[in-house]
Design a protein around this motif. Sequence first.
Motif, PDB file in Angstrom:
ATOM      1  N   ILE A  26       0.838  -1.203   0.000  1.00  0.00           N
ATOM      2  CA  ILE A  26       0.000   0.000   0.000  1.00  0.00           C
ATOM      3  C   ILE A  26       0.871   1.252   0.000  1.00  0.00           C
ATOM      4  CG2 ILE A  26      -1.628   1.359   1.373  1.00  0.00           C
ATOM      5  CD1 ILE A  26      -2.872  -1.306   2.290  1.00  0.00           C
ATOM      6  N   ALA A  27       1.924   1.240   0.805  1.00  0.00           N
ATOM      7  CA  ALA A  27       2.836   2.384   0.866  1.00  0.00           C
ATOM      8  C   ALA A  27       3.458   2.654  -0.498  1.00  0.00           C
ATOM      9  CB  ALA A  27       3.918   2.130   1.910  1.00  0.00           C
ATOM     10  N   ASP A  28       3.907   1.599  -1.171  1.00  0.00           N
ATOM     11  CA  ASP A  28       4.518   1.768  -2.498  1.00  0.00           C
ATOM     12  C   ASP A  28       3.518   2.356  -3.486  1.00  0.00           C
ATOM     13  OD1 ASP A  28       7.003   0.826  -1.737  1.00  0.00           O
ATOM     14  OD2 ASP A  28       6.540  -1.256  -2.235  1.00  0.00           O
ATOM     15  N   TRP A  29       2.281   1.886  -3.401  1.00  0.00           N
ATOM     16  CA  TRP A  29       1.233   2.367  -4.310  1.00  0.00           C
ATOM     17  C   TRP A  29       0.957   3.852  -4.067  1.00  0.00           C
ATOM     18  CZ3 TRP A  29      -4.033  -0.694  -4.913  1.00  0.00           C
ATOM     19  CH2 TRP A  29      -4.763  -0.162  -5.979  1.00  0.00           C
ATOM     20  N   VAL A  30       0.836   4.223  -2.799  1.00  0.00           N
ATOM     21  CA  VAL A  30       0.558   5.619  -2.456  1.00  0.00           C
ATOM     22  C   VAL A  30       1.711   6.525  -2.853  1.00  0.00           C
ATOM     23  CG1 VAL A  30       0.238   7.230  -0.540  1.00  0.00           C
ATOM     24  CG2 VAL A  30      -1.059   5.080  -0.595  1.00  0.00           C
ATOM     25  N   PHE A  31       2.928   6.125  -2.545  1.00  0.00           N
ATOM     26  CA  PHE A  31       4.080   6.979  -2.843  1.00  0.00           C
ATOM     27  C   PHE A  31       4.270   7.138  -4.348  1.00  0.00           C
ATOM     28  CE2 PHE A  31       4.814   6.861   1.552  1.00  0.00           C
ATOM     29  CZ  PHE A  31       5.835   7.733   1.884  1.00  0.00           C
ATOM     30  N   GLU A  32       4.000   6.084  -5.115  1.00  0.00           N
ATOM     31  CA  GLU A  32       4.096   6.206  -6.572  1.00  0.00           C
ATOM     32  C   GLU A  32       3.011   7.133  -7.101  1.00  0.00           C
ATOM     33  OE1 GLU A  32       3.656   3.490 -10.624  1.00  0.00           O
ATOM     34  OE2 GLU A  32       4.380   2.548  -8.771  1.00  0.00           O
ATOM     35  N   ASN A  33       1.810   7.008  -6.552  1.00  0.00           N
ATOM     36  CA  ASN A  33       0.702   7.862  -6.982  1.00  0.00           C
ATOM     37  C   ASN A  33       1.000   9.333  -6.714  1.00  0.00           C
ATOM     38  OD1 ASN A  33      -1.925   9.397  -6.012  1.00  0.00           O
ATOM     39  ND2 ASN A  33      -2.634   7.868  -7.472  1.00  0.00           N
ATOM     40  N   GLN A  59       0.120  12.366   4.034  1.00  0.00           N
ATOM     41  CA  GLN A  59      -0.480  12.372   5.368  1.00  0.00           C
ATOM     42  C   GLN A  59      -2.001  12.288   5.288  1.00  0.00           C
ATOM     43  OE1 GLN A  59       1.121  12.290   8.456  1.00  0.00           O
ATOM     44  NE2 GLN A  59      -0.996  11.834   9.067  1.00  0.00           N
ATOM     45  N   GLN A  60      -2.579  12.984   4.322  1.00  0.00           N
ATOM     46  CA  GLN A  60      -4.034  12.929   4.125  1.00  0.00           C
ATOM     47  C   GLN A  60      -4.475  11.503   3.789  1.00  0.00           C
ATOM     48  OE1 GLN A  60      -5.520  15.417   0.910  1.00  0.00           O
ATOM     49  NE2 GLN A  60      -7.263  14.035   0.619  1.00  0.00           N
ATOM     50  N   TYR A  61      -3.742  10.872   2.877  1.00  0.00           N
ATOM     51  CA  TYR A  61      -4.075   9.506   2.488  1.00  0.00           C
ATOM     52  C   TYR A  61      -3.897   8.540   3.659  1.00  0.00           C
ATOM     53  CZ  TYR A  61      -4.036  11.097  -2.396  1.00  0.00           C
ATOM     54  OH  TYR A  61      -4.304  11.741  -3.579  1.00  0.00           O
ATOM     55  N   VAL A  71      -7.361   1.379  -0.084  1.00  0.00           N
ATOM     56  CA  VAL A  71      -6.444   2.258  -0.813  1.00  0.00           C
ATOM     57  C   VAL A  71      -6.997   2.615  -2.184  1.00  0.00           C
ATOM     58  CG1 VAL A  71      -5.095   0.304  -1.727  1.00  0.00           C
ATOM     59  CG2 VAL A  71      -4.042   2.578  -1.529  1.00  0.00           C
ATOM     60  N   GLN A  72      -7.772   1.711  -2.792  1.00  0.00           N
ATOM     61  CA  GLN A  72      -8.343   1.998  -4.114  1.00  0.00           C
ATOM     62  C   GLN A  72      -9.296   3.188  -4.062  1.00  0.00           C
ATOM     63  OE1 GLN A  72      -8.236  -0.983  -2.628  1.00  0.00           O
ATOM     64  NE2 GLN A  72      -7.621  -2.595  -4.070  1.00  0.00           N
ATOM     65  N   TYR A  73     -10.063   3.305  -2.981  1.00  0.00           N
ATOM     66  CA  TYR A  73     -10.960   4.447  -2.822  1.00  0.00           C
ATOM     67  C   TYR A  73     -10.189   5.706  -2.426  1.00  0.00           C
ATOM     68  CZ  TYR A  73     -14.973   1.219  -2.838  1.00  0.00           C
ATOM     69  OH  TYR A  73     -15.928   0.282  -3.183  1.00  0.00           O
ATOM     70  N   VAL A  74      -9.147   5.534  -1.646  1.00  0.00           N
ATOM     71  CA  VAL A  74      -8.329   6.675  -1.241  1.00  0.00           C
ATOM     72  C   VAL A  74      -7.699   7.335  -2.467  1.00  0.00           C
ATOM     73  CG1 VAL A  74      -6.251   7.378   0.006  1.00  0.00           C
ATOM     74  CG2 VAL A  74      -7.852   5.773   1.067  1.00  0.00           C
ATOM     75  N   ILE A 212     -18.444 -11.620   8.954  1.00  0.00           N
ATOM     76  CA  ILE A 212     -17.121 -12.251   8.816  1.00  0.00           C
ATOM     77  C   ILE A 212     -16.253 -11.539   7.775  1.00  0.00           C
ATOM     78  CG2 ILE A 212     -18.025 -14.504   9.511  1.00  0.00           C
ATOM     79  CD1 ILE A 212     -17.881 -15.364   6.569  1.00  0.00           C
ATOM     80  N   LEU A 213     -16.816 -10.528   7.128  1.00  0.00           N
ATOM     81  CA  LEU A 213     -16.050  -9.791   6.123  1.00  0.00           C
ATOM     82  C   LEU A 213     -15.197  -8.716   6.776  1.00  0.00           C
ATOM     83  CD1 LEU A 213     -18.743  -9.331   3.310  1.00  0.00           C
ATOM     84  CD2 LEU A 213     -16.927 -11.046   3.432  1.00  0.00           C
ATOM     85  N   ALA A 214     -14.162  -8.310   6.056  1.00  0.00           N
ATOM     86  CA  ALA A 214     -13.247  -7.297   6.560  1.00  0.00           C
ATOM     87  C   ALA A 214     -13.947  -5.948   6.699  1.00  0.00           C
ATOM     88  CB  ALA A 214     -12.039  -7.178   5.639  1.00  0.00           C
ATOM     89  N   LYS A 215     -13.478  -5.164   7.662  1.00  0.00           N
ATOM     90  CA  LYS A 215     -14.065  -3.856   7.937  1.00  0.00           C
ATOM     91  C   LYS A 215     -13.976  -2.931   6.725  1.00  0.00           C
ATOM     92  CE  LYS A 215     -13.770  -0.154  11.424  1.00  0.00           C
ATOM     93  NZ  LYS A 215     -15.120  -0.299  11.966  1.00  0.00           N
ATOM     94  N   ASN A 216     -12.874  -3.037   5.957  1.00  0.00           N
ATOM     95  CA  ASN A 216     -12.721  -2.154   4.795  1.00  0.00           C
ATOM     96  C   ASN A 216     -13.707  -2.495   3.677  1.00  0.00           C
ATOM     97  OD1 ASN A 216     -11.505  -4.545   4.075  1.00  0.00           O
ATOM     98  ND2 ASN A 216      -9.653  -3.628   3.245  1.00  0.00           N
TER      99      ASN A 216
END
Length: 295
Positions: A26-33, A59-61, A71-74, A212-216
């Motif tokens: 996720i970090a790599d995806w955000v930093f590249e974006n 920081q916002q993300y 992260v896809q919605y972010v 049983i599904l993830a919170k996200n």
Amino acid sequence: MTTTEVYIDFIKKLKNIYEAREAENIADWVFENVTGLKKWERREKMNNELKEIHSDRIQQYLNELLLHKPVQYVLNECWFYKRNFYVNENVLIPRPETEELVEWIVKDILEMNINNSKPTCLDCRQANIIDIGTGSGCISVSIKKELPGATVSAIDVSEKAILVAKKNAENLNAEIDFLQIDFLKETEWNRLSQYDIIVSNPPYIPIKEKEILAKNVTDFEPAIALFVENNDPCIFYEKIAEFAKKHLKENGKIYVEVHEEFAKNVKKLFEKSGFTSIIKKDIYGKERMVRAIKI
């Protein structure tokens, strides 16, 4: 702060809700974006001061991610079948197994054309295809890009989802006819044509599985696109089978994504309606797709 310092802090905080490998991805995806730099390009500049505008966005993300927002919605983006799609909380995040469904359709059509010297009703230059419950448009747009000669229509009950799908079709230069239709209302079927292929990734998760599904998933993805009533989990497949009796051409095909626990039920449902059908497993060995042929 340097890029290295911000990156390390970002991952450290994400590890509070994600496993280490996922936090790093996720970090790599955000930093590249944010920076526009690939991972290997950032390595060369890791000790450089991070621009303030980049630091503020990161920081916002991070704040949004720590609320379990996907992260896809972010970032409002998701890669699907070779292409980058716009997504927001009005549509499901496209999944890898849905890519396999698209791949199956494209492969079937192309192989049919290779093996037949004469054009068929499923000739990729002529095929009329409908995507039921299009959401982000990832299925319909991907099929149109792979089979540019096909005529592709896509429907969804959600006006907001249709807007997202139209945005993706425009961004990716795919000509698709979109309609807002509640497919469960049979009276609306008269607005639709006849098709060589019906494809759908409909809601198929019983509401009882929500816990049983993830919170996200449960907190952010649209429930209308995920869940069905516990006592009627195959309702959309029943409607698709009924719709296909009049709206699917002879030898036409239906391709659907299914809940792994209901694949056999869906197969039998189509066979009871007069179709031949098969189940296809995904790369993890789960029964996640069904194809039915009108005979």
